[in-house]
Design an enzyme around this catalytic site. Structure first.
Site, mmCIF file in Angstrom:
data_model
loop_
_atom_site.group_PDB
_atom_site.id
_atom_site.type_symbol
_atom_site.label_atom_id
_atom_site.label_comp_id
_atom_site.label_asym_id
_atom_site.label_seq_id
_atom_site.Cartn_x
_atom_site.Cartn_y
_atom_site.Cartn_z
ATOM 1 N N ASN A 167 0.814 -1.307 0.242
ATOM 2 C CA ASN A 167 -0.090 -0.070 0.074
ATOM 3 C C ASN A 167 0.995 1.254 -0.202
ATOM 4 O O ASN A 167 1.964 1.340 0.434
ATOM 5 C CB ASN A 167 -0.905 0.027 1.404
ATOM 6 C CG ASN A 167 -1.897 -1.153 1.229
ATOM 7 O OD1 ASN A 167 -2.139 -1.694 0.290
ATOM 8 N ND2 ASN A 167 -2.466 -1.490 2.369
ATOM 9 N N GLY A 177 -5.103 -9.077 3.312
ATOM 10 C CA GLY A 177 -5.876 -8.125 2.431
ATOM 11 C C GLY A 177 -5.144 -8.032 1.140
ATOM 12 O O GLY A 177 -5.131 -6.782 0.502
ATOM 13 N N HIS A 236 5.974 -0.555 -2.696
ATOM 14 C CA HIS A 236 5.502 0.195 -3.988
ATOM 15 C C HIS A 236 5.567 1.634 -3.584
ATOM 16 O O HIS A 236 4.823 2.416 -4.463
ATOM 17 C CB HIS A 236 4.089 -0.344 -4.247
ATOM 18 C CG HIS A 236 3.986 -1.644 -4.728
ATOM 19 N ND1 HIS A 236 3.096 -2.666 -4.743
ATOM 20 C CD2 HIS A 236 5.133 -2.666 -5.135
ATOM 21 C CE1 HIS A 236 3.397 -3.818 -5.204
ATOM 22 N NE2 HIS A 236 4.731 -4.035 -5.225
ATOM 23 N N ASP A 245 -0.419 4.215 1.286
ATOM 24 C CA ASP A 245 -1.450 5.085 1.760
ATOM 25 C C ASP A 245 -0.858 5.834 3.436
ATOM 26 O O ASP A 245 -1.791 6.555 3.849
ATOM 27 C CB ASP A 245 -2.965 4.755 1.930
ATOM 28 C CG ASP A 245 -2.534 3.183 2.652
ATOM 29 O OD1 ASP A 245 -3.671 2.432 2.487
ATOM 30 O OD2 ASP A 245 -1.972 3.056 3.703
ATOM 31 N N PRO A 284 -11.242 -11.827 3.148
ATOM 32 C CA PRO A 284 -12.583 -12.658 3.160
ATOM 33 C C PRO A 284 -12.910 -13.529 2.067
ATOM 34 O O PRO A 284 -13.582 -14.492 2.203
ATOM 35 C CB PRO A 284 -13.536 -11.559 3.032
ATOM 36 C CG PRO A 284 -12.657 -10.189 3.128
ATOM 37 C CD PRO A 284 -11.140 -10.545 2.924
HETATM 38 C C1 BV8 Z 1 8.633 -5.738 -11.421
HETATM 39 C C2 BV8 Z 1 1.674 1.317 -6.642
HETATM 40 C C3 BV8 Z 1 10.579 -6.184 -12.657
HETATM 41 C C4 BV8 Z 1 0.924 1.840 -7.823
HETATM 42 C C5 BV8 Z 1 1.439 -1.322 -7.500
HETATM 43 C C6 BV8 Z 1 6.408 -12.220 -12.719
HETATM 44 C C7 BV8 Z 1 7.592 -11.568 -11.883
HETATM 45 C C8 BV8 Z 1 7.596 -10.474 -11.841
HETATM 46 C C9 BV8 Z 1 7.161 -9.356 -12.488
HETATM 47 C C10 BV8 Z 1 6.006 -9.879 -12.993
HETATM 48 C C11 BV8 Z 1 5.562 -11.297 -13.174
HETATM 49 N N1 BV8 Z 1 4.604 -11.268 -14.019
HETATM 50 C C12 BV8 Z 1 3.981 -10.169 -14.187
HETATM 51 C C13 BV8 Z 1 4.989 -9.138 -13.797
HETATM 52 C C14 BV8 Z 1 4.762 -7.646 -13.995
HETATM 53 C C15 BV8 Z 1 3.832 -6.992 -12.720
HETATM 54 C C16 BV8 Z 1 2.913 -7.995 -12.368
HETATM 55 O O1 BV8 Z 1 3.056 -8.829 -11.133
HETATM 56 N N2 BV8 Z 1 1.987 -7.808 -12.896
HETATM 57 C C17 BV8 Z 1 0.503 -8.715 -12.436
HETATM 58 C C18 BV8 Z 1 -0.630 -7.977 -12.691
HETATM 59 C C19 BV8 Z 1 0.564 -10.067 -13.086
HETATM 60 N N3 BV8 Z 1 4.800 -6.649 -11.897
HETATM 61 C C20 BV8 Z 1 5.399 -5.473 -11.977
HETATM 62 O O2 BV8 Z 1 5.242 -4.695 -12.969
HETATM 63 C C21 BV8 Z 1 6.297 -5.251 -10.663
HETATM 64 N N4 BV8 Z 1 7.609 -4.664 -11.337
HETATM 65 O O3 BV8 Z 1 8.188 -7.069 -11.328
HETATM 66 O O4 BV8 Z 1 9.700 -5.245 -11.736
HETATM 67 C C22 BV8 Z 1 10.033 -6.498 -13.905
HETATM 68 C C23 BV8 Z 1 9.837 -5.232 -14.716
HETATM 69 C C24 BV8 Z 1 9.545 -5.317 -16.214
HETATM 70 C C25 BV8 Z 1 9.046 -6.809 -16.406
HETATM 71 C C26 BV8 Z 1 9.130 -7.856 -15.601
HETATM 72 C C27 BV8 Z 1 9.457 -7.543 -14.373
HETATM 73 C C28 BV8 Z 1 5.698 -3.879 -10.127
HETATM 74 C C29 BV8 Z 1 4.567 -4.045 -9.505
HETATM 75 C C30 BV8 Z 1 3.854 -2.929 -8.684
HETATM 76 C C31 BV8 Z 1 2.764 -2.073 -9.248
HETATM 77 N N5 BV8 Z 1 2.426 -1.097 -8.391
HETATM 78 N N6 BV8 Z 1 0.881 0.022 -6.876
HETATM 79 C C32 BV8 Z 1 -0.316 2.450 -7.487
HETATM 80 O O5 BV8 Z 1 -0.987 1.990 -6.172
HETATM 81 O O6 BV8 Z 1 -1.022 3.142 -7.933
HETATM 82 S S1 BV8 Z 1 0.573 -2.677 -7.546
HETATM 83 C C33 BV8 Z 1 -0.728 -2.271 -6.740
HETATM 84 O O7 BV8 Z 1 -1.795 -3.441 -7.242
HETATM 85 C C34 BV8 Z 1 -0.680 -2.469 -5.277
HETATM 86 O O8 BV8 Z 1 0.495 -1.964 -4.773
HETATM 87 C C35 BV8 Z 1 -0.939 -4.022 -4.999
HETATM 88 O O9 BV8 Z 1 0.708 -4.437 -5.208
HETATM 89 C C36 BV8 Z 1 -1.862 -4.659 -6.275
HETATM 90 C C37 BV8 Z 1 -3.099 -4.662 -5.903
HETATM 91 O O10 BV8 Z 1 -3.124 -5.766 -5.410
HETATM 92 P P1 BV8 Z 1 -3.598 -5.898 -3.761
HETATM 93 O O11 BV8 Z 1 -2.981 -4.984 -2.819
HETATM 94 O O12 BV8 Z 1 -3.576 -7.455 -3.228
HETATM 95 O O13 BV8 Z 1 -5.163 -5.509 -3.854
HETATM 96 P P2 BV8 Z 1 -6.367 -6.029 -4.712
HETATM 97 O O14 BV8 Z 1 -7.359 -5.079 -4.840
HETATM 98 O O15 BV8 Z 1 -5.606 -6.897 -5.811
HETATM 99 O O16 BV8 Z 1 -6.780 -7.151 -3.700
HETATM 100 C C38 BV8 Z 1 -7.420 -6.895 -2.384
HETATM 101 C C39 BV8 Z 1 -7.636 -7.793 -1.709
HETATM 102 O O17 BV8 Z 1 -7.834 -7.571 -0.142
HETATM 103 C C40 BV8 Z 1 -8.427 -8.819 -2.151
HETATM 104 O O18 BV8 Z 1 -8.103 -10.261 -2.187
HETATM 105 C C41 BV8 Z 1 -9.760 -8.984 -1.154
HETATM 106 O O19 BV8 Z 1 -10.384 -9.993 -0.972
HETATM 107 C C42 BV8 Z 1 -9.197 -8.444 0.121
HETATM 108 N N7 BV8 Z 1 -9.947 -7.765 0.768
HETATM 109 C C43 BV8 Z 1 -10.934 -6.941 0.739
HETATM 110 N N8 BV8 Z 1 -11.503 -6.108 1.862
HETATM 111 C C44 BV8 Z 1 -10.808 -6.877 2.909
HETATM 112 C C45 BV8 Z 1 -9.962 -7.704 2.368
HETATM 113 N N9 BV8 Z 1 -8.939 -8.269 2.897
HETATM 114 C C46 BV8 Z 1 -8.958 -8.388 4.319
HETATM 115 N N10 BV8 Z 1 -9.826 -7.333 5.051
HETATM 116 C C47 BV8 Z 1 -10.768 -6.816 4.165
HETATM 117 N N11 BV8 Z 1 -11.617 -5.848 4.767
#
Ligand code: BV8
Length: 245
Positions: A104, A187, A121, A106, A214
């Site tokens: 996060n 989360g 991040h 925030d 959840p």
């Molecule tokens: C990188 C900042 C090297 C910006 C963010 C394999 C290996 C390495 C890299 C990759 C790979 N495959 C693909 C990649 C590339 C990519 C990636 O992972 N893509 C995904 C989509 C497949 N990764 C990257 O690009 C990373 N860099 O690896 O560099 C590289 C470079 C080039 C090429 C290859 C490798 C950089 C990633 C960082 C991106 N920046 N945030 C901003 O915020 O604007 S990511 C952003 O999204 C967040 O920071 C967080 O990481 C992500 C969201 O995920 P969550 O936090 O999990 O949130 P989400 O909404 O998904 O889920 C919420 C969860 O909460 C749910 O499960 C829900 O059920 C739950 N929930 C809801 N309410 C509650 C709850 N839980 C508990 N209590 C509650 N009340």
């Protein structure tokens, strides 16, 4: 909604010396910040965060991306840490080593009193030069995005998709995952790498892995304990169980 906390989990946590935690957008959901996976609310609903949160998106439309972050920064300014953040700050005091790694941006963990926070991040409150990559604190706002003294656009100091994570933060996070007795994944949808690798590193290093969410995620079937509940409910429950031991 009451969630049962297995006694075995409480005992393993009580016996732990080193704890590592990975949090995602879900722990801030109860503070009113929409998660990444929830449809973006309001005027941003028609945009895909994976489009906007990229260097390409910023290059294509710097004003739009700057204003998206400005809107998110404004929505964060009015929220408070929730009982999930507060419980983690309390839990930190109970262990010899407690490393809180967050995806996060925030600042809510720090505002809740957590001391050792690793921001994988970046942080939306910080702004950096898009060319020199240095944090900038004073800048005029008569342009959107504002410009650095060097003339390049300023941008939020966050890690976009396709960008490398801060090397020191990632190294600290990996070290904590590989040397902990218990790893809590809270989360997060466990979809974004390399953060999503951390609980798996902990698992292969022999730690007890606990998920609090959840919904089920890609991690759920690997975790020793998958507690299906909200962080703001489960974490205070867990803390109370520890206190009762
Ligand atoms: C990188 C900042 C090297 C910006 C963010 C394999 C290996 C390495 C890299 C990759 C790979 N495959 C693909 C990649 C590339 C990519 C990636 O992972 N893509 C995904 C989509 C497949 N990764 C990257 O690009 C990373 N860099 O690896 O560099 C590289 C470079 C080039 C090429 C290859 C490798 C950089 C990633 C960082 C991106 N920046 N945030 C901003 O915020 O604007 S990511 C952003 O999204 C967040 O920071 C967080 O990481 C992500 C969201 O995920 P969550 O936090 O999990 O949130 P989400 O909404 O998904 O889920 C919420 C969860 O909460 C749910 O499960 C829900 O059920 C739950 N929930 C809801 N309410 C509650 C709850 N839980 C508990 N209590 C509650 N009340």
């Amino acid at each position: 909604m009451s969630v049962a906390i297995p006694q075995e989990l409480v005992e393993r946590l009580a016996a732990a010396r080193r704890v590592a935690v990975l949090t995602g957008a879900g722990i801030s959901a109860e503070s009113g910040i929409p998660t990444f996976r929830d449809a973006l609310t309001g005027l941003w609903a028609r945009y895909d965060p994976q489009e906007l949160a990229t260097p390409e998106g910023f290059a294509r439309n710097p004003k739009l991306v700057w204003e998206w972050y400005a809107a998110r920064r404004a929505s964060i300014a009015g929220v408070q840490p929730n009982p999930g953040h507060t419980a983690l700050a309390e839990l930190e005091k109970r262990f010899e080593k407690f490393t809180l790694v967050t995806q996060n941006i925030d600042s809510l963990h720090q505002r809740a009193g957590s001391r050792e926070v690793v921001e994988l991040h970046g942080n939306i409150a910080r702004v950096k030069c898009s060319l020199e990559q240095i944090v900038v604190n004073d800048f005029s706002r008569d342009e959107s995005p504002p410009r650095c003294h060097c003339g390049a656009y300023l941008r939020p100091d966050v890690v976009w998709f396709g960008e490398m994570l801060p090397a020191d933060a990632l190294a600290r996070a990996e070290d904590a995952a590989e040397h902990c007795d218990v790893f809590l994944s809270i989360g997060t949808s466990a979809q974004v790498y390399p953060a999503a690798e951390l609980p798996l590193r902990a698992l292969s290093a022999g730690a007890t892995v606990v998920e609090i969410n959840p919904e089920r995620t890609a991690l759920s079937r690997h975790a020793h304990f998958a507690l299906q509940g909200a962080a703001g409910i489960v974490l205070p429950l867990l803390l109370n169980k520890l206190r009762q031991l």
